[in-house]
Design a protein around this motif. Structure first.
Motif, PDB file in Angstrom:
ATOM      1  N   ALA A 176     -27.272 -11.035  62.012  1.00  0.00           N
ATOM      2  CA  ALA A 176     -26.092 -10.188  62.180  1.00  0.00           C
ATOM      3  C   ALA A 176     -24.815 -10.960  61.868  1.00  0.00           C
ATOM      4  CB  ALA A 176     -26.042  -9.644  63.604  1.00  0.00           C
ATOM      5  N   SER A 177     -24.755 -12.212  62.291  1.00  0.00           N
ATOM      6  CA  SER A 177     -23.570 -13.036  62.014  1.00  0.00           C
ATOM      7  C   SER A 177     -23.412 -13.283  60.525  1.00  0.00           C
ATOM      8  CB  SER A 177     -23.678 -14.373  62.757  1.00  0.00           C
ATOM      9  OG  SER A 177     -23.703 -14.170  64.157  1.00  0.00           O
ATOM     10  N   ASP A 178     -24.526 -13.544  59.846  1.00  0.00           N
ATOM     11  CA  ASP A 178     -24.474 -13.751  58.395  1.00  0.00           C
ATOM     12  C   ASP A 178     -24.037 -12.477  57.679  1.00  0.00           C
ATOM     13  OD1 ASP A 178     -25.282 -16.324  58.778  1.00  0.00           O
ATOM     14  OD2 ASP A 178     -27.305 -16.069  57.998  1.00  0.00           O
ATOM     15  N   PHE A 179     -24.492 -11.340  58.170  1.00  0.00           N
ATOM     16  CA  PHE A 179     -24.071 -10.078  57.582  1.00  0.00           C
ATOM     17  C   PHE A 179     -22.567  -9.877  57.738  1.00  0.00           C
ATOM     18  CE2 PHE A 179     -22.888  -5.641  58.363  1.00  0.00           C
ATOM     19  CZ  PHE A 179     -23.119  -5.119  57.100  1.00  0.00           C
ATOM     20  N   ALA A 180     -22.028 -10.256  58.899  1.00  0.00           N
ATOM     21  CA  ALA A 180     -20.592 -10.112  59.135  1.00  0.00           C
ATOM     22  C   ALA A 180     -19.790 -10.945  58.142  1.00  0.00           C
ATOM     23  CB  ALA A 180     -20.254 -10.524  60.570  1.00  0.00           C
ATOM     24  N   VAL A 181     -20.299 -12.127  57.812  1.00  0.00           N
ATOM     25  CA  VAL A 181     -19.626 -12.975  56.819  1.00  0.00           C
ATOM     26  C   VAL A 181     -19.638 -12.294  55.453  1.00  0.00           C
ATOM     27  CG1 VAL A 181     -19.735 -15.166  55.557  1.00  0.00           C
ATOM     28  CG2 VAL A 181     -20.125 -15.128  58.038  1.00  0.00           C
ATOM     29  N   LEU A 182     -20.803 -11.761  55.051  1.00  0.00           N
ATOM     30  CA  LEU A 182     -20.893 -11.054  53.769  1.00  0.00           C
ATOM     31  C   LEU A 182     -19.945  -9.852  53.755  1.00  0.00           C
ATOM     32  CD1 LEU A 182     -22.177 -10.391  51.010  1.00  0.00           C
ATOM     33  CD2 LEU A 182     -23.962  -9.147  52.257  1.00  0.00           C
ATOM     34  N   ARG A 183     -19.926  -9.105  54.830  1.00  0.00           N
ATOM     35  CA  ARG A 183     -19.049  -7.926  54.918  1.00  0.00           C
ATOM     36  C   ARG A 183     -17.592  -8.329  54.723  1.00  0.00           C
ATOM     37  NH1 ARG A 183     -16.295  -5.733  59.251  1.00  0.00           N
ATOM     38  NH2 ARG A 183     -15.918  -3.461  59.203  1.00  0.00           N
ATOM     39  N   ASP A 184     -17.189  -9.456  55.331  1.00  0.00           N
ATOM     40  CA  ASP A 184     -15.818  -9.947  55.156  1.00  0.00           C
ATOM     41  C   ASP A 184     -15.518 -10.226  53.686  1.00  0.00           C
ATOM     42  OD1 ASP A 184     -15.012  -9.806  57.774  1.00  0.00           O
ATOM     43  OD2 ASP A 184     -15.434 -11.907  58.229  1.00  0.00           O
ATOM     44  N   ARG A 185     -16.484 -10.841  52.979  1.00  0.00           N
ATOM     45  CA  ARG A 185     -16.266 -11.162  51.554  1.00  0.00           C
ATOM     46  C   ARG A 185     -16.106  -9.888  50.737  1.00  0.00           C
ATOM     47  NH1 ARG A 185     -16.572 -15.234  54.019  1.00  0.00           N
ATOM     48  NH2 ARG A 185     -14.456 -14.465  54.352  1.00  0.00           N
ATOM     49  N   VAL A 186     -16.892  -8.869  51.066  1.00  0.00           N
ATOM     50  CA  VAL A 186     -16.797  -7.610  50.329  1.00  0.00           C
ATOM     51  C   VAL A 186     -15.437  -6.961  50.583  1.00  0.00           C
ATOM     52  CG1 VAL A 186     -17.771  -5.306  49.992  1.00  0.00           C
ATOM     53  CG2 VAL A 186     -19.296  -7.252  50.349  1.00  0.00           C
ATOM     54  N   ILE A 187     -15.002  -6.930  51.846  1.00  0.00           N
ATOM     55  CA  ILE A 187     -13.707  -6.325  52.177  1.00  0.00           C
ATOM     56  C   ILE A 187     -12.564  -7.066  51.477  1.00  0.00           C
ATOM     57  CG2 ILE A 187     -12.051  -5.957  54.053  1.00  0.00           C
ATOM     58  CD1 ILE A 187     -14.432  -5.313  55.863  1.00  0.00           C
ATOM     59  N   GLU A 188     -12.652  -8.395  51.486  1.00  0.00           N
ATOM     60  CA  GLU A 188     -11.598  -9.202  50.869  1.00  0.00           C
ATOM     61  C   GLU A 188     -11.485  -8.959  49.368  1.00  0.00           C
ATOM     62  OE1 GLU A 188     -12.693 -13.163  51.803  1.00  0.00           O
ATOM     63  OE2 GLU A 188     -12.233 -12.981  53.941  1.00  0.00           O
ATOM     64  N   ASN A 189     -12.576  -8.529  48.739  1.00  0.00           N
ATOM     65  CA  ASN A 189     -12.625  -8.432  47.286  1.00  0.00           C
ATOM     66  C   ASN A 189     -12.738  -6.997  46.776  1.00  0.00           C
ATOM     67  OD1 ASN A 189     -12.791 -11.336  46.072  1.00  0.00           O
ATOM     68  ND2 ASN A 189     -14.100 -11.380  47.901  1.00  0.00           N
ATOM     69  N   THR A 190     -12.388  -6.035  47.625  1.00  0.00           N
ATOM     70  CA  THR A 190     -12.416  -4.633  47.202  1.00  0.00           C
ATOM     71  C   THR A 190     -11.129  -3.937  47.613  1.00  0.00           C
ATOM     72  OG1 THR A 190     -13.532  -3.982  49.274  1.00  0.00           O
ATOM     73  CG2 THR A 190     -14.933  -4.375  47.333  1.00  0.00           C
ATOM     74  N   GLU A 203     -17.684 -11.490  40.966  1.00  0.00           N
ATOM     75  CA  GLU A 203     -18.454 -12.747  41.001  1.00  0.00           C
ATOM     76  C   GLU A 203     -18.421 -13.373  42.391  1.00  0.00           C
ATOM     77  OE1 GLU A 203     -18.751 -17.074  38.700  1.00  0.00           O
ATOM     78  OE2 GLU A 203     -17.151 -15.653  38.180  1.00  0.00           O
ATOM     79  N   ALA A 204     -17.259 -13.303  43.054  1.00  0.00           N
ATOM     80  CA  ALA A 204     -17.137 -13.866  44.402  1.00  0.00           C
ATOM     81  C   ALA A 204     -18.094 -13.168  45.365  1.00  0.00           C
ATOM     82  CB  ALA A 204     -15.701 -13.739  44.894  1.00  0.00           C
ATOM     83  N   VAL A 205     -18.173 -11.835  45.263  1.00  0.00           N
ATOM     84  CA  VAL A 205     -19.074 -11.078  46.124  1.00  0.00           C
ATOM     85  C   VAL A 205     -20.522 -11.384  45.786  1.00  0.00           C
ATOM     86  CG1 VAL A 205     -19.874  -8.755  46.726  1.00  0.00           C
ATOM     87  CG2 VAL A 205     -17.431  -9.232  46.592  1.00  0.00           C
ATOM     88  N   THR A 206     -20.820 -11.489  44.494  1.00  0.00           N
ATOM     89  CA  THR A 206     -22.190 -11.805  44.077  1.00  0.00           C
ATOM     90  C   THR A 206     -22.647 -13.139  44.649  1.00  0.00           C
ATOM     91  OG1 THR A 206     -22.104 -10.527  42.032  1.00  0.00           O
ATOM     92  CG2 THR A 206     -23.656 -12.346  42.090  1.00  0.00           C
ATOM     93  N   ASN A 207     -21.789 -14.150  44.596  1.00  0.00           N
ATOM     94  CA  ASN A 207     -22.142 -15.460  45.150  1.00  0.00           C
ATOM     95  C   ASN A 207     -22.408 -15.369  46.647  1.00  0.00           C
ATOM     96  OD1 ASN A 207     -21.844 -16.668  42.636  1.00  0.00           O
ATOM     97  ND2 ASN A 207     -19.715 -17.280  42.984  1.00  0.00           N
ATOM     98  N   SER A 208     -21.569 -14.628  47.353  1.00  0.00           N
ATOM     99  CA  SER A 208     -21.767 -14.456  48.799  1.00  0.00           C
ATOM    100  C   SER A 208     -23.049 -13.688  49.091  1.00  0.00           C
ATOM    101  CB  SER A 208     -20.568 -13.725  49.418  1.00  0.00           C
ATOM    102  OG  SER A 208     -19.410 -14.505  49.334  1.00  0.00           O
TER     103      SER A 208
END
Length: 255
Positions: free
Chosen positions: A223-237, A167-172
């Protein structure tokens, strides 16, 4: 890899070849429109140089994009380092645009306003089919983006086992998705501004640099927004989930 796909869908070539594409078959139109032999030869040399710079950048861009994609898929690479890799591409593109602006200004110095208008009119008449095809392609962009977002979201969520983390990744992801649609609208507006200016006989360097910088800033924000999303995915996998996600994404991009 996701970053490369989204930039391609949203921004296309980003203006690198716009003067050429705005006047299809530019070299042919120059030959038919410019009667003065000396100026005609010089203008054709400029067109060749313009196209040559774009071709060289296209070769370099492939390597730069490979490096960005490799960094993006490695969870040990920080977002800060990922954006450093992207900045290499960003700066290479800025150098290209600067050289193309030089060619554009030299071109307009050697052509009269009447010749430019005649050249454009002839090109519009002779390239109506190309224009319609480009319009259809642009209309497909949002449909392709919708499909890409849907499939990419499914790939990511399908591989995250923990419901809370999913859910956290989905929101991001949804926040990122909305940002991309905003950037798509901005990209369309700036593209219209760039094309209008490129066909302006009295365009100044400052005006050309300004309108291209708008596109540069939008790309970097994406690109900056993508980096934020990537961080959320890494944090939650987990490491395994991350590898599975990237494996599926690689297959998706090959479709």
């Amino acid at each position: 890899m996701l970053l490369g796909l989204l930039c391609a869908l949203i921004f296309g070539a980003g203006g690198e070849a716009e003067f050429i594409s705005a006047v299809p078959n530019l070299d042919t139109e120059v030959k038919q429109t410019i009667e003065d032999k000396e100026r005609r030869t010089y203008l054709l040399e400029l067109v060749d140089s313009y196209e040559g710079a774009i071709k060289q950048f296209s070769k370099d861009k492939e390597q730069l994009q490979m490096e960005v994609n490799k960094a993006s898929g490695d969870r040990t690479v920080s977002s800060e380092n990922l954006l450093r890799q992207y900045d290499k591409y960003h700066q290479a593109r800025r150098r290209l645009i600067a050289s193309l602006i030089d060619y554009r200004l030299m071109f307009q110095e050697q052509i009269t306003e009447q010749e430019l208008m005649l050249l454009i009119e002839n090109a519009i008449v002779s390239s109506e089919k190309d224009r319609l095809e480009a319009q259809k392609l642009e209309e497909k962009t949002e449909d392709e983006l919708n499909r890409a977002f849907s499939e990419i979201h499914d790939i990511i969520i399908r591989n995250i086992q923990d419901p809370v983390k999913s859910e956290a990744v989905t929101n991001s992801f949804y926040i990122f998705e909305q940002s991309m649609y905003t950037y798509l609208d901005i990209a369309r507006d700036t593209k219209a501004d760039r094309v209008a200016l490129l066909l302006n006989k009295t365009a100044t360097r400052e005006e050309l640099e300004g309108v291209y910088e708008q596109s540069n800033q939008v790309r970097y924000r994406a690109a900056s927004d993508f980096a934020v999303l990537r961080d959320r995915v890494i944090e939650n996998t987990t490491e395994k989930e991350w590898k599975d996600i990237n494996k599926e994404l690689k297959a998706f991009f090959k479709k």
